[in-house]
Design an enzyme around this catalytic site. Structure first.
Site, mmCIF file in Angstrom:
data_model
loop_
_atom_site.group_PDB
_atom_site.id
_atom_site.type_symbol
_atom_site.label_atom_id
_atom_site.label_comp_id
_atom_site.label_asym_id
_atom_site.label_seq_id
_atom_site.Cartn_x
_atom_site.Cartn_y
_atom_site.Cartn_z
ATOM 1 N N ASN A 1 -12.964 -1.757 -5.610
ATOM 2 C CA ASN A 1 -11.560 -2.150 -5.635
ATOM 3 C C ASN A 1 -11.202 -2.679 -7.015
ATOM 4 O OD1 ASN A 1 -12.312 -5.014 -5.661
ATOM 5 N ND2 ASN A 1 -12.870 -4.689 -3.506
ATOM 6 N N HIS B 1 -7.955 -6.140 -1.821
ATOM 7 C CA HIS B 1 -7.798 -4.980 -0.953
ATOM 8 C C HIS B 1 -7.231 -3.765 -1.700
ATOM 9 C CE1 HIS B 1 -4.203 -7.499 -0.933
ATOM 10 N NE2 HIS B 1 -3.519 -6.369 -0.893
ATOM 11 N N TYR B 2 -7.116 -3.819 -3.007
ATOM 12 C CA TYR B 2 -6.671 -2.660 -3.779
ATOM 13 C C TYR B 2 -7.874 -1.750 -3.985
ATOM 14 C CZ TYR B 2 -2.343 -5.103 -5.159
ATOM 15 O OH TYR B 2 -1.139 -5.753 -5.172
ATOM 16 N N GLY B 3 -8.015 -0.764 -3.126
ATOM 17 C CA GLY B 3 -9.159 0.132 -3.171
ATOM 18 C C GLY B 3 -9.954 0.015 -1.885
ATOM 19 N N LYS C 1 -4.759 -11.231 -5.374
ATOM 20 C CA LYS C 1 -4.344 -11.453 -3.987
ATOM 21 C C LYS C 1 -5.542 -11.183 -3.083
ATOM 22 C CE LYS C 1 -0.855 -8.614 -4.053
ATOM 23 N NZ LYS C 1 -0.853 -8.348 -5.508
#
Length: 330
Positions: free
Chosen positions: A59, A52-54, A83
């Site tokens: 991402n 979920h980074y992005g 993660k």
């Protein structure tokens, strides 16, 4: 204190990738690759990524694919922590067996074999799903060699105990900084010591408070995500600068930056806790990487002074906005 994850040795300071993928201020891919290369060259071979980074279309996993496409030989040098199982858009974890499988399969698909997933963990606990269910689902991928090891993120001491009873836990990722020492009093650090589990310490700079760049609320632009966080609200902002000022005094006397003192304090907790503590600061530029990764050792006197400061300067405001707090340390 050295640490290893999935049989690979990691450096004393890692690298958090989230700073490269902020949708409101995303670092261009080519610049992000340069930053990652600088981090590896400086000794940070433990990279902390997130599904979920992005955005779903771009991402941290897409960035890893691009990096290792350009530098394929580096895949053997880097330890990748991922993660998953959480959507920040929906603010809802997906930690049941189906959710875990869907998340891991997506991560593997995006990475496309360019690098391994050395450590996988659900980003947040799910009050409705027992941790045993989540760990068993990840363990399926460990057994087949598609994932190197299992981690926990934002967990309680009780969760660690339940997880360890199912499968060995290779690392616990929790927030730790001069602004946030909760793991020292809630049993998490003691439990990690009991089971010999390394700690990956995220936000060692307290989301930028300990960089010295923020001196007033208005220093954050209107799109800055930190404006949502309790500790950055106008009514407590100035009060929280008192801790920043105290850390700055130590840094000036020592002849280094406040950032380096803050990271050094986190790293020094390895000795007091009894297991490796790996700070994982983020950085959006090479200059920041160089500052973050320049090793500074705090003297016993300096550690005592900082700990005394923590005893008398109150940090005001919680760690997360109300929408996220229900998933804290499940």
């Amino acid at each position: 204190m050295s640490a290893s994850i999935a049989g690979k040795t990691i450096g004393p300071i890692g690298f958090g990738m989230i700073s490269l993928l902020n949708p409101a201020k995303q670092v261009p891919a080519e610049d992000a690759i340069v930053t990652l290369k600088a981090a590896l060259n400086a000794g940070a071979n433990f990279w902390n990524a997130g599904e979920h980074y992005g955005t779903p279309d771009y991402n941290s996993l897409h960035l890893l694919n691009a990096y290792f496409t350009k530098y394929p030989k580096d895949a053997e040098k880097v330890v990748i922590s991922v993660k998953g199982c959480f959507s920040f858009k929906d603010r809802k974890p997906a930690n049941d067996a189906d959710g875990v499988r869907a998340s891991i399969e997506n991560c593997l698909s995006v990475l496309d074999g360019k690098c391994s997933i050395d450590l996988f963990q659900a980003s947040r606990g799910d009050p409705g799903v027992p941790i045993e269910v989540t760990v068993r689902a990840i363990a399926e991928y460990v057994k087949t060699g598609k994932v190197g090891s299992i981690g926990l993120s934002e967990c309680s001491a009780a969760t660690i105990r339940k997880a360890v009873a199912v499968h060995p836990i290779a690392a616990v990722e929790v927030e730790l900084s001069l602004f946030e020492t909760g793991i020292m009093s809630n049993g998490v650090s003691d439990t990690c010591k009991e089971f010999g589990i390394p700690i990956a310490a995220y936000s060692p700079l307290s989301r930028g408070f300990l960089t010295g760049q923020l001196r007033k609320y208005e220093d954050m632009d209107e799109k800055d995500f930190r404006r949502m966080f309790p500790r950055f609200q106008p009514d407590v902002f100035d009060g929280n600068l008192k801790l920043v000022d105290e850390v700055e005094k130590v840094a000036k006397r020592k002849g280094c930056s406040m950032v380096q003192v803050a990271i050094a304090w986190v790293a020094a907790q390895s000795k007091s806790i009894g297991v490796p503590v790996i700070p994982i600061p983020g950085a959006g530029a090479v200059s920041r990487v160089e500052e973050n990764l320049k090793r500074v050792e705090l003297t016993a006197e300096e550690l005592t002074e900082l700990n005394e400061v923590l005893g008398r300067v109150e940090v005001k405001g919680g760690r997360y906005p109300a929408g996220f707090s229900r998933f804290e340390s499940v």
